[in-house]
Design a protein around this motif. Structure first.
Motif, PDB file in Angstrom:
ATOM      1  N   LEU A  42      18.714  52.743  46.130  1.00 16.65           N
ATOM      2  CA  LEU A  42      20.329  53.199  46.743  1.00 16.65           C
ATOM      3  C   LEU A  42      21.043  52.019  46.955  1.00 16.65           C
ATOM      4  CD1 LEU A  42      19.101  56.094  48.957  1.00 16.65           C
ATOM      5  CD2 LEU A  42      20.211  56.502  46.732  1.00 16.65           C
ATOM      6  N   TYR A  43      20.304  50.988  47.394  1.00 18.12           N
ATOM      7  CA  TYR A  43      21.112  49.616  47.778  1.00 18.12           C
ATOM      8  C   TYR A  43      21.618  49.073  46.474  1.00 18.12           C
ATOM      9  CZ  TYR A  43      22.287  44.898  49.312  1.00 18.12           C
ATOM     10  OH  TYR A  43      22.634  43.845  49.590  1.00 18.12           O
ATOM     11  N   GLY A  46      24.462  51.084  44.965  1.00 15.05           N
ATOM     12  CA  GLY A  46      25.235  51.680  45.843  1.00 15.05           C
ATOM     13  C   GLY A  46      26.650  51.994  45.586  1.00 15.05           C
ATOM     14  N   LEU A  50      27.430  59.024  47.067  1.00 13.99           N
ATOM     15  CA  LEU A  50      25.943  58.940  47.459  1.00 13.99           C
ATOM     16  C   LEU A  50      25.728  58.300  48.682  1.00 13.99           C
ATOM     17  CD1 LEU A  50      23.360  59.974  46.498  1.00 13.99           C
ATOM     18  CD2 LEU A  50      23.339  58.424  44.886  1.00 13.99           C
ATOM     19  N   LEU A  51      25.856  56.850  48.504  1.00 14.88           N
ATOM     20  CA  LEU A  51      25.533  55.828  49.471  1.00 14.88           C
ATOM     21  C   LEU A  51      26.154  54.679  49.121  1.00 14.88           C
ATOM     22  CD1 LEU A  51      24.110  56.487  52.173  1.00 14.88           C
ATOM     23  CD2 LEU A  51      22.127  55.235  51.261  1.00 14.88           C
ATOM     24  N   ARG A  53      26.756  50.628  49.624  1.00 11.06           N
ATOM     25  CA  ARG A  53      25.746  49.735  49.728  1.00 11.06           C
ATOM     26  C   ARG A  53      25.465  49.266  51.296  1.00 11.06           C
ATOM     27  NH1 ARG A  53      27.045  46.285  45.697  1.00 11.06           N
ATOM     28  NH2 ARG A  53      25.831  47.696  44.394  1.00 11.06           N
ATOM     29  N   ALA A  56      23.220  51.712  52.778  1.00 10.67           N
ATOM     30  CA  ALA A  56      21.923  51.659  52.417  1.00 10.67           C
ATOM     31  C   ALA A  56      21.246  50.377  53.143  1.00 10.67           C
ATOM     32  CB  ALA A  56      21.586  51.490  50.866  1.00 10.67           C
ATOM     33  N   ALA A 107      19.917  59.385  55.893  1.00  9.67           N
ATOM     34  CA  ALA A 107      20.528  59.488  54.537  1.00  9.67           C
ATOM     35  C   ALA A 107      21.489  60.707  54.844  1.00  9.67           C
ATOM     36  CB  ALA A 107      19.607  59.816  53.569  1.00  9.67           C
ATOM     37  N   THR A 111      25.629  59.699  53.870  1.00  8.42           N
ATOM     38  CA  THR A 111      25.995  59.854  52.719  1.00  8.42           C
ATOM     39  C   THR A 111      27.276  60.777  52.803  1.00  8.42           C
ATOM     40  OG1 THR A 111      25.737  60.640  50.406  1.00  8.42           O
ATOM     41  CG2 THR A 111      24.947  61.937  52.279  1.00  8.42           C
TER      42      THR A 111
END
Length: 305
Positions: A42-43, A46, A50-51, A53, A56, A107, A111
């Motif tokens: 995810l990082y 990023g 969604l998410l 960086r 994350a 999360a 998000t």
């Protein structure tokens, strides 16, 4: 507390083996290795929605803090696992329950995809599945997983109150918590303090030694380069997945190798020749290396592709 069961062991003896086998697989949704792998992915990729960086990285810092809290509490209570457990070590509270609650809960809070209550419901479902799996496969009592969830929720609640400037309950698609660059640095710093505290309680636990290296280095690296890393765009292409995957794999290989070496016959054979301080220094250095590789993975990937 040592005999803290509420009759679950009698119920477990009647559960079909196929059900137990399924939950042995599902329990990996809360494995530290699975959670760190998902955080790293995810990082690396990023993106908004969604998410991003920065968020994350914030979850990575929270997860390190959760491991420190888990190890500290386990050694403070020093309560055994159920007699049917195939796992050794202390059982209270459940580390999987804490880690799962912190990761999936964070999360859901951070998000911006879907309505916030749907995200929380999904996270709650995963947490319940992992918590149930720990009881069904016989490695924890019910009270262990309830305590783990409570610890994870308490940590998340503290974070919500601390990073309250970004708290928005009204927006359907909004994140409930929006940490700033400074918040991420501070969270890594808090994680470092917690891991060092856990070392004082459990000096032989490799996990907190690795966590100390990751947290301290994470705070330094993010403070200096976090804004740069956060601005890098890494496209989701086959080449980027391969390069980024190699970076993450190298970081995880360093961590996992250190854990394996600390729990196998190698330590027993060479412990008379190796200074404990050297082992601790090696573990902290390995954690630092892993943090550098994971946090710098977007930069490395973008340069190569």
């Amino acid at each position: 507390m040592a005999t803290r069961g509420i009759g679950e062991l009698r119920v477990l003896s009647d559960i079909p083996e196929i059900v137990v086998a399924v939950f042995r697989i599902l329990t990996h949704l809360g494995s530290p290795y699975t959670l760190f792998a998902m955080i790293s992915i995810l990082y690396l990729f990023g993106r908004r929605g969604l998410l991003v960086r920065r968020r994350a990285a914030f979850i990575l810092a929270i997860e390190i803090a959760a491991i420190a809290i888990t190890v500290g509490l386990k050694h403070l209570f020093a309560l055994p696992r159920p007699p049917v457990s195939y796992r050794s070590g202390f059982g209270f509270p459940s580390g999987h329950a804490i880690g799962t609650t912190v990761f999936w809960g964070a999360a859901a809070l951070l998000t911006e995809r879907w309505q916030w209550w749907r995200r929380v419901a999904l996270a709650g479902g995963v947490i319940i599945i992992v918590a149930a799996s720990r009881v069904i496969i016989g490695v924890h009592y019910v009270v262990d997983v309830f305590a783990g969830i409570a610890v994870g929720v308490a940590l998340l609640a503290l974070i919500i109150m601390t990073v309250g400037s970004g708290l928005e309950m009204g927006g359907n698609m909004s994140a409930l918590v929006r940490p700033t660059h400074t918040d991420v640095t501070a969270m890594f710093g808090v994680a470092a303090i917690l891991t060092i505290s856990s070392i004082m309680i459990a000096p032989n636990e490799i996990a907190v030694l690795l966590g100390t290296g990751m947290a301290a280095t994470g705070a330094t690296i993010w403070h200096k380069y976090g804004r740069t890393f956060g601005a890098i765009r890494v496209p989701i292409t086959l080449r980027a997945v391969i390069i980024g995957g190699i970076c993450i794999t190298i970081g995880f290989t360093a961590l996992i190798t250190t854990v394996i070496m600390s729990t196998t016959v190698y330590v027993a054979q060479f412990e008379t020749m190796i200074n404990p301080i050297s082992i601790a220094s090696y573990a902290i250095a390995t954690g630092s290396l892993a943090a550098v590789i994971i946090l710098a993975s977007p930069s490395i990937t973008a340069r190569i592709i």
